[in-house]
Design an enzyme around this catalytic site. Structure first.
Site, PDB file in Angstrom:
ATOM      1  N   LYS A 296       0.840  -1.208   0.000  1.00 58.51           N
ATOM      2  CA  LYS A 296       0.000   0.000   0.000  1.00 58.51           C
ATOM      3  C   LYS A 296       0.872   1.254   0.000  1.00 58.51           C
ATOM      4  O   LYS A 296       0.793   2.098   0.893  1.00 58.51           O
ATOM      5  CB  LYS A 296      -0.962  -0.001   1.183  1.00 58.51           C
ATOM      6  CG  LYS A 296      -1.988  -1.130   1.131  1.00 58.51           C
ATOM      7  CD  LYS A 296      -3.102  -0.946   2.126  1.00 58.51           C
ATOM      8  CE  LYS A 296      -4.171  -2.016   2.039  1.00 58.51           C
ATOM      9  NZ  LYS A 296      -3.747  -3.356   2.449  1.00 58.51           N
ATOM     10  N   ASP A 299       3.334   7.396  -0.908  1.00 61.62           N
ATOM     11  CA  ASP A 299       4.160   8.595  -0.719  1.00 61.62           C
ATOM     12  C   ASP A 299       4.455   9.234  -2.085  1.00 61.62           C
ATOM     13  O   ASP A 299       3.972   8.765  -3.116  1.00 61.62           O
ATOM     14  CB  ASP A 299       5.461   8.211   0.013  1.00 61.62           C
ATOM     15  CG  ASP A 299       5.940   9.327   0.920  1.00 61.62           C
ATOM     16  OD1 ASP A 299       5.902  10.494   0.481  1.00 61.62           O
ATOM     17  OD2 ASP A 299       6.357   9.038   2.064  1.00 61.62           O
TER      18      ASP A 299
END
Ligand code: S5P
Length: 465
Positions: A296, A299
């Site tokens: 997941k 950024d």
């Protein structure tokens, strides 16, 4: 006498090269017999061979992080070169140990390390090719091999086909020239040997596992996924959220035939190591399922690139697929796709478009639209979604749905479950991601079979595969 000439003469004098009539292992009668094993008894000759090989390595500008000697004769040569050239050494065992770690490659290395293979003589190139195969299976890069002596029986071309450049100190033609020049053999013997060499060119047999491997490598992840679904008749992804990689490895050997994909969270493992994860990768190849790291990512592209390729986990080395939040914008996908280009195997990702948990903020039309747009733009790398509904009619994208349980509706921390039928029929799932429903059951394998059967039956009915 030049340096190389004097070495050839010394090798003749210690009977490393013999001329006459010799029966080879293959039954063929040969006018020359070469056995470099004797060199271990002559330290000066041994060093001289290593120095010449080292010279070629330097001149050819070979970039390598380690050096692997092929047992046995090349090992002492490789040891000297490693010490002179200041490179760590690896050894490929001839046979796998049947005790202890069962490692085929001895020595320390990192995935993607460049490894140079050292061999004494090359004929067909088969032992160099086998060594390269074992090293590559461990994630090392092999582009070059150096031999002291090339019998010129097509080893160079055979290795080129395996993407290995062959470097050598001496060819048989050069050895014959020196031996004639320094009156060790007659011109006539030299001609007989040359004719024998011309008439005994070799080819490497193409081994079966390699064909399978190449097939996988030439397929995109999307094609491979579709093939797995059809061939194995399963749309079950096991979410192996367990704390021990050892346990996952054992479980995957049992459940391998029932799943199309294995999903893990590497950051919850208390015994992660590259060696173990590569073992899991090997099992995934054997049982033909994909490995999904549910990282997941969320950024900016630049950071995600490092999170994907570096650190303790080096995810890009082993995960066929990763999960990615689309929250930071499409730069995150661009970054992953770029980073994946340096990997020798196909890679891809699943975009997290919707979540199964209560109150998920992904329940927003614009967010989902953005995910679909991004998937279409990067359709080579994005092969589908983590979703709770059918997001697009474009069937090239697989919809993978977590939150599946046959006899539970949720947990205490927001997870919400539906049944396999509800997920496929009501929510447009292609792939069912199932965790605790299997992991917490009394018989994990039997439960996995039940989810596989139910899942694929409904999938076949509704998607008309
Ligand atoms: O929306 C999501 C997305 C994911 S990837 N909801 C989820 O539950 N997951 C993951 O699926 C979650 O991290 C977990 O690994 C798995 C579901 O596990 P289960 O035990 O609830 O089936």
């Amino acid at each position: 006498m030049d340096d190389l000439g004097s070495l050839v003469v010394k090798l003749f004098d210690i009977e490393a090269f013999k001329f006459g009539s010799f029966k080879l292992k293959s039954g063929i009668q040969s006018p020359i017999y070469i056995d470099l094993r004797v060199i271990i008894s002559y330290p000066d000759i041994l060093r001289s061979i290593a120095v010449h090989m080292n010279d070629i390595i330097q001149r050819a500008n070979v970039a390598c992080d380690s050096i692997c000697g092929v047992p046995y004769t090349a090992l002492p040569i490789a040891s000297i070169i490693c010490a002179d050239y200041k490179r760590p050494m690896l050894i490929r065992r001839k046979e796998k140990k049947d005790y202890g770690t069962k490692k085929l490659i001895e020595g320390k290395f990192q995935p993607n390390d460049r490894c140079l293979i050292i061999e004494d003589i090359v004929t067909s190139g088969s032992s160099v090719a086998e060594t390269a195969e074992s090293l590559r299976a461990e994630g090392l890069q092999v582009t070059d091999a150096i031999v002291f002596f090339d019998r010129e029986q097509n080893g160079e071309n055979n290795l080129k086909e395996k993407n290995i450049r062959l470097l050598r100190v001496l060819t048989i033609t050069e050895v014959l020239r020196y031996l004639v020049k320094y009156s060790r053999i007659t011109e006539e013997i030299s001609k007989t040997v040359q004719m024998f060499i011309r008439e005994n060119q070799t080819q490497l047999p193409s081994s079966k596992p390699e064909i399978v491997e190449t097939k996988h490598l030439s397929m995109s992840i999307r094609e491979r996924f579709q093939m797995i679904l059809k061939e194995k008749k399963t749309n079950l992804c096991l979410s192996a959220d367990l704390p021990s990689l050892d346990e996952i490895i054992e479980l995957s050997k049992q459940i391998g035939p029932n799943i199309c994909m294995l999903k893990i969270h590497c950051d919850i493992l208390n015994d992660f190591s590259m060696e173990k994860i590569l073992q899991l990768k090997e099992i995934s190849r054997k049982f033909n399922f994909l490995l999904l790291e549910d990282r997941k990512f969320a950024d900016i592209g630049n950071t995600v690139k490092s999170q994907y390729t570096k650190g303790l986990f080096q995810i890009s080395q082993w995960a066929d697929l990763v999960t990615v939040h689309i929250l930071p914008g499409e730069g995150i996908v661009e970054a992953l796709e770029q980073a994946a280009q340096s990997i020798n195997e196909p890679r891809g990702c699943l975009l997290i478009a919707q979540m199964s948990s209560k109150g998920a903020l992904t329940d927003n039309e614009d967010y989902v639209k953005g995910a679909v747009q991004c998937a279409k733009k990067y359709s080579n790398f994005v092969i589908g979604f983590i979703s709770q509904s059918r997001l697009t009619t474009d069937n090239q994208f697989l919809h993978c749905t977590p939150g599946i349980h046959l006899n539970n509706t949720g947990d205490q921390l927001g997870q919400q479950y539906v049944t396999p039928r509800q997920a496929i029929d009501g929510r447009g799932a292609d792939i069912l991601i199932v965790g605790r429903a299997i992991l917490d059951s009394i018989n994990r394998v039997k439960t996995a079979e039940e989810y596989q059967e139910e899942g694929y039956r409904v999938y076949e009915q509704l998607r008309h595969v």
